[in-house]
Enzyme design. Structure first.
Site, PDB file in Angstrom:
ATOM      1  N   SER A 174     -10.447   0.313   6.993  1.00 40.29           N
ATOM      2  CA  SER A 174      -9.848   0.386   5.658  1.00 40.29           C
ATOM      3  C   SER A 174      -9.159  -0.881   5.184  1.00 40.29           C
ATOM      4  CB  SER A 174      -8.848   1.548   5.599  1.00 40.29           C
ATOM      5  OG  SER A 174      -9.527   2.776   5.599  1.00 40.29           O
ATOM      6  N   LYS A 226       0.849  -1.189   0.000  1.00 49.47           N
ATOM      7  CA  LYS A 226       0.000   0.000   0.000  1.00 49.47           C
ATOM      8  C   LYS A 226       0.886   1.240   0.000  1.00 49.47           C
ATOM      9  CE  LYS A 226      -3.924   2.074   2.484  1.00 49.47           C
ATOM     10  NZ  LYS A 226      -4.891   1.926   3.599  1.00 49.47           N
ATOM     11  N   SER A 234      -9.849   2.488   2.632  1.00 48.63           N
ATOM     12  CA  SER A 234      -8.908   3.137   1.739  1.00 48.63           C
ATOM     13  C   SER A 234      -8.004   2.139   0.997  1.00 48.63           C
ATOM     14  CB  SER A 234      -8.024   4.110   2.536  1.00 48.63           C
ATOM     15  OG  SER A 234      -7.231   3.431   3.490  1.00 48.63           O
TER      16      SER A 234
END
Length: 494
Positions: free
Chosen positions: A184, A80, A160
């Site tokens: 998330s 990420k 997210s």
């Protein structure tokens, strides 16, 4: 013959160790998938095929010499783009950090490389991890590999960590890192038929992770199944003296102790999670999950978490307040974007830089956070929200005196279409209604795919555990996974 890219973490690691295929072959196969899907799914901000191949060569050389291999040896993963990676852009999906190349490695990513993993690239996300649909990214929205039957409308992969969930579901990566501030990791996992775990706050170091809300942010693992999440989390977790909130305690061998047998365990069902207007399909899936827990040997007990109704409001005071403080460092002076209009002074530079660098959702949360921290409203909002947070934690503590884990839906709906909730921030925030309470209390929680809705889209069940009881959460997750037998994958259209 099974394609290499259909294999998960455990199968790849064990196959490389046994010489069934080389780590280089694995890296090349996933690199090819990443390249082929990027134009359609936009899951990666930066692809790093050479990094994956370099790590693979190190593993293959070590195996040829008869050296011991790490627990993630030969497994290429997605990172990420919130984790600092030495020599590779780390942008937090924001124009503010576009082009920023750190000269240091986050603790979590360093641990994964030391365990033998390789990096396929930096994954897309909501800007500064603020969002539930991955639409706030400066680099464009991630598109889910899932589609509604008969429709080409692009769906959200969640947020997210939408790049992480999309990459795993589309077989671009066997696993990926995620971060979870209010859901998330768990919500994107539910939307894409994948598995994700947020450990207890402090289990994984936050050092080198771009901050959103420091008392809530926690790194975690996302993968195809519970076992793969356990393997990855063991490599990620551990004490870090560079992080003042890091837990100074040994990392258990969660993988070795995995068991889907829930005999002697009590599973709690919080009555307050039966929210008004919940879709009948979510209710039915939850009831099915309860039946699966019983089939695995658990006793099911209804419990009460009376302050749950205030969790979302408290979260959207506390998290933006911390964000307004954390993001003050992006001022155009030290690093990141600098917008300096002709003849501008210092204050003008601050204003121009932040106006250009931050997206609309980030600005909205900074404004909310600054407002609730201001002199006239601090006690009315921020102090009160912190008191509510304490009450929510106490509710969980009381419930865990009676039960071992809690079972709830992960999200109130299946994945929605991109653009569907963009004009209504409150509707977007409601996607986190089931995940936020565990984040406020710092508890371990995970999402496991449980089935499909009437439109053929994945639905997830959430397991919440006591502080530090990742084992209990993983075991309950394995029990649900074993009963659900979720094997559906999106039909390839990209």
């Amino acid at each position: 013959m099974t394609e290499i890219t259909d294999l998960g973490v455990a199968a790849i690691r064990d196959g490389v160790a046994a010489g069934q295929f080389s780590a280089a072959e694995v890296a090349e196969a996933f690199n090819a998938n990443v390249a082929a899907a990027q134009g359609a799914l936009n899951a990666f901000i930066v692809a790093t095929p050479q990094k994956a191949l370099e790590a693979a060569k190190t593993v293959d050389d070590a195996r040829a010499k008869g050296e011991a291999l790490g627990p993630m040896a030969g497994v290429p993963i997605g990172m990420k783009d919130l984790f600092a990676t030495d020599g590779v852009q780390t942008s937090a999906a924001s124009h503010m950090l576009e082009g920023f190349v750190p000269r240091y490695e986050s603790t979590v990513s360093r641990k994964l490389w030391e365990a033998g993993a390789g990096m396929l690239g930096k994954l897309n996300l909501d800007q500064f991890a603020m969002g539930s649909s991955n639409e706030s990214s400066h680099f464009g929205a991630v598109v889910s590999p899932w589609r509604r039957p008969g429709s080409n409308a692009p769906l959200t992969a969640g947020g997210s960590s939408g790049g992480s969930s999309a990459a795993i579901a589309a077989r671009l990566a066997p696993a990926a890192t995620g971060t979870d501030t209010g859901g998330s990791i768990r919500q994107p996992a539910a939307y894409t038929g994948t598995t994700g775990i947020k450990p207890t706050y402090g289990r994984c170091s936050r050092w080198g992770v771009v901050a959103y809300a420091s008392s809530l942010d926690q790194a975690g693992a996302m993968a195809r199944d519970v076992t793969d999440c356990a393997i990855m989390l063991e490599s990620m977790a551990g004490f870090d003296p560079k992080d003042a909130t890091s837990l100074d305690m040994p990392v258990p061998n969660w993988t070795a102790s995995l068991s889907g047998d829930l005999r002697g365990k009590k599973v709690g069902i919080p009555r307050e999670y039966r929210v008004e207007g919940m879709a009948p399909e979510i209710e039915a899936m939850w009831e099915q999950g309860i039946a699966w827990a019983r089939d695995a040997g658990a006793e099911v007990v209804e419990v009460s978490l009376p302050h749950t109704q205030y969790a979302l409001a408290a979260y959207y005071i506390i998290a933006p307040a911390e964000a307004s403080s954390n993001l003050a460092r992006y001022d155009g002076v030290r690093y990141g974007l600098r917008d300096l209009p002709d003849g501008a002074g210092l204050q003008d530079m601050y204003a121009a830089t932040r106006a250009a660098g931050f997206g609309a959702e980030v600005k909205r949360r900074i404004l909310i956070g600054t407002y609730v921290l201001s002199a006239g409203f601090y006690d009315a909002y921020y102090t009160k929200a912190q008191k509510v947070r304490t009450l929510i934690s106490q509710d969980f503590a009381t419930a865990f005196e009676e039960v071992d884990v809690l079972l709830t839906p992960t999200a109130p709906t299946a994945a929605f279409a991109l653009g569907e909730n963009q004009d209504d921030p409150v509707a977007m925030y409601l996607n986190d209604v089931f995940t936020v309470p565990a984040s406020l209390a710092g508890l371990p929680a995970m999402s496991v795919p449980a089935g499909l809705d009437a439109q053929g889209l994945p639905l997830g069940l959430q397991i919440i555990g006591r502080p530090l009881d990742e084992q209990g959460v993983l075991n309950a997750g394995l029990a649900i996974e074993s009963q659900a037998q979720f094997g559906t994958r999106p039909e390839r259209w990209w």
